[in-house]
Motif scaffolding. Structure first.
Motif, PDB file in Angstrom:
ATOM      1  N   LYS A  93       1.294 -13.738  -0.503  1.00  0.00           N
ATOM      2  CA  LYS A  93      -0.147 -13.523  -0.636  1.00  0.00           C
ATOM      3  C   LYS A  93      -0.717 -13.073   0.703  1.00  0.00           C
ATOM      4  O   LYS A  93      -0.553 -13.757   1.716  1.00  0.00           O
ATOM      5  CB  LYS A  93      -0.846 -14.808  -1.095  1.00  0.00           C
ATOM      6  CG  LYS A  93      -0.418 -15.270  -2.480  1.00  0.00           C
ATOM      7  CD  LYS A  93      -1.152 -16.528  -2.894  1.00  0.00           C
ATOM      8  CE  LYS A  93      -0.698 -17.007  -4.269  1.00  0.00           C
ATOM      9  NZ  LYS A  93      -1.412 -18.229  -4.711  1.00  0.00           N
ATOM     10  N   LEU A  94      -1.389 -11.938   0.687  1.00  0.00           N
ATOM     11  CA  LEU A  94      -1.994 -11.390   1.903  1.00  0.00           C
ATOM     12  C   LEU A  94      -3.456 -11.068   1.630  1.00  0.00           C
ATOM     13  O   LEU A  94      -3.779 -10.285   0.738  1.00  0.00           O
ATOM     14  CB  LEU A  94      -1.254 -10.134   2.349  1.00  0.00           C
ATOM     15  CG  LEU A  94      -1.826  -9.398   3.567  1.00  0.00           C
ATOM     16  CD1 LEU A  94      -1.854 -10.295   4.791  1.00  0.00           C
ATOM     17  CD2 LEU A  94      -1.016  -8.133   3.853  1.00  0.00           C
ATOM     18  N   ASN A  95      -4.342 -11.691   2.419  1.00  0.00           N
ATOM     19  CA  ASN A  95      -5.775 -11.481   2.247  1.00  0.00           C
ATOM     20  C   ASN A  95      -6.368 -10.936   3.540  1.00  0.00           C
ATOM     21  O   ASN A  95      -6.434 -11.634   4.553  1.00  0.00           O
ATOM     22  CB  ASN A  95      -6.468 -12.783   1.864  1.00  0.00           C
ATOM     23  CG  ASN A  95      -7.917 -12.581   1.442  1.00  0.00           C
ATOM     24  OD1 ASN A  95      -8.492 -11.514   1.662  1.00  0.00           O
ATOM     25  ND2 ASN A  95      -8.512 -13.580   0.834  1.00  0.00           N
ATOM     26  N   LEU A  96      -6.771  -9.681   3.507  1.00  0.00           N
ATOM     27  CA  LEU A  96      -7.410  -9.021   4.647  1.00  0.00           C
ATOM     28  C   LEU A  96      -8.778  -8.466   4.243  1.00  0.00           C
ATOM     29  O   LEU A  96      -9.272  -7.501   4.827  1.00  0.00           O
ATOM     30  CB  LEU A  96      -6.513  -7.897   5.167  1.00  0.00           C
ATOM     31  CG  LEU A  96      -5.243  -8.347   5.907  1.00  0.00           C
ATOM     32  CD1 LEU A  96      -4.275  -7.200   6.066  1.00  0.00           C
ATOM     33  CD2 LEU A  96      -5.585  -8.957   7.262  1.00  0.00           C
ATOM     34  N   GLU A 115       0.107 -10.953  -4.409  1.00  0.00           N
ATOM     35  CA  GLU A 115      -1.349 -10.795  -4.338  1.00  0.00           C
ATOM     36  C   GLU A 115      -1.727 -10.067  -3.054  1.00  0.00           C
ATOM     37  O   GLU A 115      -1.313 -10.462  -1.968  1.00  0.00           O
ATOM     38  CB  GLU A 115      -2.051 -12.156  -4.381  1.00  0.00           C
ATOM     39  CG  GLU A 115      -1.862 -12.895  -5.691  1.00  0.00           C
ATOM     40  CD  GLU A 115      -2.656 -14.191  -5.758  1.00  0.00           C
ATOM     41  OE1 GLU A 115      -3.582 -14.362  -4.938  1.00  0.00           O
ATOM     42  OE2 GLU A 115      -2.351 -15.028  -6.624  1.00  0.00           O
ATOM     43  N   LEU A 116      -2.534  -9.016  -3.192  1.00  0.00           N
ATOM     44  CA  LEU A 116      -2.993  -8.245  -2.044  1.00  0.00           C
ATOM     45  C   LEU A 116      -4.504  -8.020  -2.165  1.00  0.00           C
ATOM     46  O   LEU A 116      -4.971  -7.446  -3.147  1.00  0.00           O
ATOM     47  CB  LEU A 116      -2.271  -6.906  -1.972  1.00  0.00           C
ATOM     48  CG  LEU A 116      -2.716  -5.937  -0.866  1.00  0.00           C
ATOM     49  CD1 LEU A 116      -2.541  -6.565   0.514  1.00  0.00           C
ATOM     50  CD2 LEU A 116      -1.944  -4.621  -0.961  1.00  0.00           C
ATOM     51  N   ASN A 117      -5.234  -8.495  -1.175  1.00  0.00           N
ATOM     52  CA  ASN A 117      -6.686  -8.349  -1.183  1.00  0.00           C
ATOM     53  C   ASN A 117      -7.127  -7.562   0.045  1.00  0.00           C
ATOM     54  O   ASN A 117      -7.026  -8.033   1.175  1.00  0.00           O
ATOM     55  CB  ASN A 117      -7.357  -9.720  -1.198  1.00  0.00           C
ATOM     56  CG  ASN A 117      -8.857  -9.642  -1.475  1.00  0.00           C
ATOM     57  OD1 ASN A 117      -9.465  -8.578  -1.348  1.00  0.00           O
ATOM     58  ND2 ASN A 117      -9.457 -10.757  -1.848  1.00  0.00           N
ATOM     59  N   GLU A 137       5.708   0.624  -4.003  1.00  0.00           N
ATOM     60  CA  GLU A 137       6.950  -0.129  -3.786  1.00  0.00           C
ATOM     61  C   GLU A 137       6.753  -1.625  -3.983  1.00  0.00           C
ATOM     62  O   GLU A 137       7.725  -2.377  -4.053  1.00  0.00           O
ATOM     63  CB  GLU A 137       7.483   0.140  -2.371  1.00  0.00           C
ATOM     64  CG  GLU A 137       7.789   1.600  -2.072  1.00  0.00           C
ATOM     65  CD  GLU A 137       8.866   2.159  -2.999  1.00  0.00           C
ATOM     66  OE1 GLU A 137       9.854   1.446  -3.259  1.00  0.00           O
ATOM     67  OE2 GLU A 137       8.700   3.302  -3.471  1.00  0.00           O
ATOM     68  N   LEU A 138       5.521  -2.055  -4.079  1.00  0.00           N
ATOM     69  CA  LEU A 138       5.243  -3.488  -4.256  1.00  0.00           C
ATOM     70  C   LEU A 138       5.353  -3.841  -5.734  1.00  0.00           C
ATOM     71  O   LEU A 138       4.364  -4.071  -6.428  1.00  0.00           O
ATOM     72  CB  LEU A 138       3.846  -3.815  -3.719  1.00  0.00           C
ATOM     73  CG  LEU A 138       3.588  -3.445  -2.250  1.00  0.00           C
ATOM     74  CD1 LEU A 138       2.152  -3.755  -1.872  1.00  0.00           C
ATOM     75  CD2 LEU A 138       4.561  -4.161  -1.332  1.00  0.00           C
ATOM     76  N   ILE A 139       6.566  -3.876  -6.215  1.00  0.00           N
ATOM     77  CA  ILE A 139       6.798  -3.965  -7.664  1.00  0.00           C
ATOM     78  C   ILE A 139       6.480  -5.331  -8.266  1.00  0.00           C
ATOM     79  O   ILE A 139       6.404  -5.471  -9.490  1.00  0.00           O
ATOM     80  CB  ILE A 139       8.247  -3.567  -8.014  1.00  0.00           C
ATOM     81  CG1 ILE A 139       9.247  -4.479  -7.307  1.00  0.00           C
ATOM     82  CG2 ILE A 139       8.494  -2.101  -7.678  1.00  0.00           C
ATOM     83  CD1 ILE A 139      10.681  -4.252  -7.731  1.00  0.00           C
ATOM     84  N   TYR A 140       6.303  -6.364  -7.431  1.00  0.00           N
ATOM     85  CA  TYR A 140       5.986  -7.691  -7.967  1.00  0.00           C
ATOM     86  C   TYR A 140       4.487  -8.009  -7.885  1.00  0.00           C
ATOM     87  O   TYR A 140       4.066  -9.109  -8.232  1.00  0.00           O
ATOM     88  CB  TYR A 140       6.786  -8.777  -7.232  1.00  0.00           C
ATOM     89  CG  TYR A 140       8.274  -8.671  -7.493  1.00  0.00           C
ATOM     90  CD1 TYR A 140       8.804  -9.033  -8.729  1.00  0.00           C
ATOM     91  CD2 TYR A 140       9.126  -8.186  -6.518  1.00  0.00           C
ATOM     92  CE1 TYR A 140      10.163  -8.916  -8.982  1.00  0.00           C
ATOM     93  CE2 TYR A 140      10.483  -8.069  -6.757  1.00  0.00           C
ATOM     94  CZ  TYR A 140      10.996  -8.431  -7.991  1.00  0.00           C
ATOM     95  OH  TYR A 140      12.333  -8.314  -8.243  1.00  0.00           O
ATOM     96  N   LEU A 141       3.712  -7.054  -7.440  1.00  0.00           N
ATOM     97  CA  LEU A 141       2.284  -7.268  -7.288  1.00  0.00           C
ATOM     98  C   LEU A 141       1.624  -7.504  -8.651  1.00  0.00           C
ATOM     99  O   LEU A 141       1.784  -6.701  -9.562  1.00  0.00           O
ATOM    100  CB  LEU A 141       1.655  -6.037  -6.624  1.00  0.00           C
ATOM    101  CG  LEU A 141       0.372  -6.242  -5.816  1.00  0.00           C
ATOM    102  CD1 LEU A 141       0.598  -7.197  -4.655  1.00  0.00           C
ATOM    103  CD2 LEU A 141      -0.119  -4.905  -5.314  1.00  0.00           C
ATOM    104  N   LEU A 200      -6.650  -6.126 -11.723  1.00  0.00           N
ATOM    105  CA  LEU A 200      -6.879  -4.973 -10.849  1.00  0.00           C
ATOM    106  C   LEU A 200      -8.380  -4.849 -10.637  1.00  0.00           C
ATOM    107  O   LEU A 200      -9.150  -4.833 -11.598  1.00  0.00           O
ATOM    108  CB  LEU A 200      -6.350  -3.687 -11.492  1.00  0.00           C
ATOM    109  CG  LEU A 200      -4.836  -3.561 -11.692  1.00  0.00           C
ATOM    110  CD1 LEU A 200      -4.528  -2.302 -12.474  1.00  0.00           C
ATOM    111  CD2 LEU A 200      -4.117  -3.539 -10.351  1.00  0.00           C
ATOM    112  N   ASN A 201      -8.786  -4.767  -9.368  1.00  0.00           N
ATOM    113  CA  ASN A 201     -10.209  -4.641  -9.063  1.00  0.00           C
ATOM    114  C   ASN A 201     -10.433  -3.413  -8.186  1.00  0.00           C
ATOM    115  O   ASN A 201     -10.046  -3.386  -7.020  1.00  0.00           O
ATOM    116  CB  ASN A 201     -10.711  -5.892  -8.351  1.00  0.00           C
ATOM    117  CG  ASN A 201     -12.235  -5.920  -8.219  1.00  0.00           C
ATOM    118  OD1 ASN A 201     -12.910  -4.910  -8.431  1.00  0.00           O
ATOM    119  ND2 ASN A 201     -12.781  -7.069  -7.871  1.00  0.00           N
TER     120      ASN A 201
END
Length: 553
Positions: free
Chosen positions: A351-354, A374-376, A391-395, A422-423
């Motif tokens: 999980k990466l939140n930026l 999770e990518l924010n 390439e982030l196939i598990y997102l 998806l947002n």
């Protein structure tokens, strides 16, 4: 004898009738039940018949309307666990001291004001080692608390306590102490005598400093001082070498001391909502870290030392085998301008939140975060989504809202696994791409506040979609194929240019929230199913040309 927990659940909103309660007790007595839950049943009085349950070892009467504990409770001589939390109890009767085997007593969320008499009774229960008196109306900790020779867990959180008396430190076996949500200003030096203390929670108080002597609590594994008025982390913190969790969020801290590098067992660090301007090099030595929360600070860059948190470890204490230690990193709400290339070394980050920074570009290194789920990156200044993100196939959760994105690359459909959301709201997207249909497992989709004119038929293939937000666009009509979204619970089409509502909306039987405010729709009568069905409730439906959307985010 019945060993499992016998859970009672009434079918009426008002809970059990007195007759029903007596029947349950009689049946439990006949079966020799040793665990019984009568929680949330609207019980106002514990009947004398409860004394029949002589085999009972665990009893829960939480979340009822009980005002007093009757003398008959003393007959439950085998009782080890008693939960009377969330009631209206004002005092503890003398009879409770006869529960000689009682180990765990929960009286949280009642109306107890004076615990001095209560302690005089409870100290007679030799085996009592856990006492919860949280969220009552207790003003002070009395001196006779020293007589709790066997107590290991004490919870006095959410009361009106202003000071920690020195006498509390004579409870030499205490392992967990929770005094959070009080009005405590100072941690007394006598606390060093709690030599077995492992968990100390003083969050949500008025403490202004972490005293040097706190570092003498060598057995501490969990320290929570969040939501205080602390300005500085003393160097002595490095002596707490057994710490697993440290929470200093919501204070006024400006820097992280170099002595942090001695906290080598730390696996969760929360310093969010402070005034920290940089992450020091010493953080690289905390090789057991799994969660770092540094959101809402004044950090301008991500240092290279972060990339060193990749050591393989086996955590026997928490039964967790992590491919690499760091799996959650939250640096949202800072002043970060770029994502450095060395971030790619955190290739087991989940999980990466930026969010809420000043990032303009998503670098190629993001593709190396193979385990990311999770990518924010919401509320930045990003203009395009690079192909490498495919390439982030598990997102399964991607938030790129409030940026300057115009189009979505088709390669994004490579994402596998359970799709949650998806947002892409608040961007400059003019159309929903047809390949969106490939996200067949998607639960939430948000394209609000863009420049979209029509809803494509491909969206009808998102059969598991539960939330769809297309508010604040230029949509003219609601297509008939919207009825194929049979799991849809929330539909927001507020502030568009829709003039009529098609009858197919009636087929969305799971729909609970429908927002069509801010559209040029006249008076509308829909033949919706009656209120007892799973159709939208009147309070959740917003139709016509109201000025602002409601009900759906």
């Amino acid at each position: 004898m019945t060993n499992g927990v016998k859970k009672v659940s009434s079918n009426t909103k008002n809970g059990l009738t007195h007759a029903d309660l007596l029947n349950i007790i009689a049946k439990a007595a006949e079966e020799g039940t040793n665990r019984l839950s009568l929680s949330k049943e609207g019980i106002t009085e514990i009947p004398n018949e409860i004394a029949q349950l002589t085999t009972l070892e665990e009893l829960s009467l939480s979340e009822n309307k009980i005002t007093e504990i009757p003398d008959c409770i003393a007959q439950l001589t085998r009782l080890e666990t008693l939960n009377l939390s969330n009631n209206q109890i004002r005092e503890i009767p003398d009879c409770i001291r006869k529960l000689k085997k009682l180990r765990w007593l929960n009286l949280a969320n009642n109306q107890i004001t004076d615990i001095s008499a209560c302690i005089d009774i409870l100290i007679r229960i030799r085996w009592l080692n856990s006492l919860n008196l949280a969220n009552n109306q207790i003003m002070k900790i009395p001196k006779n608390i020293v007589n709790f020779a066997h107590l290991k867990w004490l919870d006095l959180s959410a009361n009106n306590i202003k000071t920690i008396p020195s006498c509390i430190t004579n409870i030499h076996k205490l392992e967990k102490l929770d005094l959070s949500k009080n009005a405590i200003k100072r941690i007394p030096n006598s606390i060093i005598h709690l030599t077995k203390l492992e968990d100390l929670n003083l969050a949500n108080n008025q403490t202004t400093e972490i005293p040097e002597y706190l570092a003498r609590l060598y057995e501490l594994t969990n320290l929570n001082l969040a939501n205080n008025q602390i300005r500085e982390i003393p160097r002595c913190i490095g002596k707490l070498t057994k710490l697993w969790q440290l929470n200093l969020s919501n204070n006024q801290i400006t820097e992280i001391p170099e002595d942090f590098d001695k906290l080598t067992k730390l696996w969760q660090l929360n310093l969010s909502n402070n005034q920290i301007t940089e992450i020091p090099e010493c953080i690289a030595k905390l090789t057991n870290l799994q969660w770092i929360y540094l959101s809402h600070n004044q950090i301008t860059e991500i240092p290279e030392c972060i990339a060193q948190l990749t050591q393989l470890r086996w955590h026997r204490e928490i039964h967790y085998y992590g491919s690499y230690v760091l799996n959650q990193l939250d640096l949202s709400n800072n002043q970060i301008i770029k994502i450095p290339e060395y971030m790619g070394k955190l290739n087991c980050l989940k999980k990466l939140n930026l969010a809420n920074n000043q990032i303009r570009h998503i670098p190629e290194c993001i593709a190396q975060l193979h385990e990311l789920t999770e990518l924010n990156l919401a509320n930045n200044q990003i203009r395009e989504i690079p192909e490498c993100i495919t390439e982030l196939i598990y997102l399964n959760w991607l938030d790129l809202s409030n940026n300057y994105i115009r189009e979505i690359p088709e390669g994004i459909t490579k994402f596998i696994g359970e799709k949650r959301g998806l947002n892409f709201s608040n961007n400059q997207i003019q159309e929903i791409p047809t390949f969106i249909a490939k996200f067949t497992q998607l639960n939430e989709l948000n394209f609000s506040s863009n420049q979209i004119k029509e809803i494509p038929e491909s969206i009808s293939q998102l059969i598991y979609l539960r939330k769809l937000n297309l508010a604040n666009n230029h949509v003219i009509n609601i297509p008939k194929f919207i009825s194929k979204l049979t799991y849809l619970e929330s539909l927001n089409l507020a502030n568009n240019q829709i003039k009529e509502i098609p009858e197919c909306i009636i087929q969305l039987t799971e729909l609970k929230e429908l927002n069509l405010s801010g559209n040029p729709i006249g008076d509308v009568v829909l033949g919706l199913p009656h209120r007892n069905s799973k159709s939208p409730r009147p309070g959740d439906m917003v139709l016509g040309s109201q000025s602002s959307p409601q009900g759906i985010e």
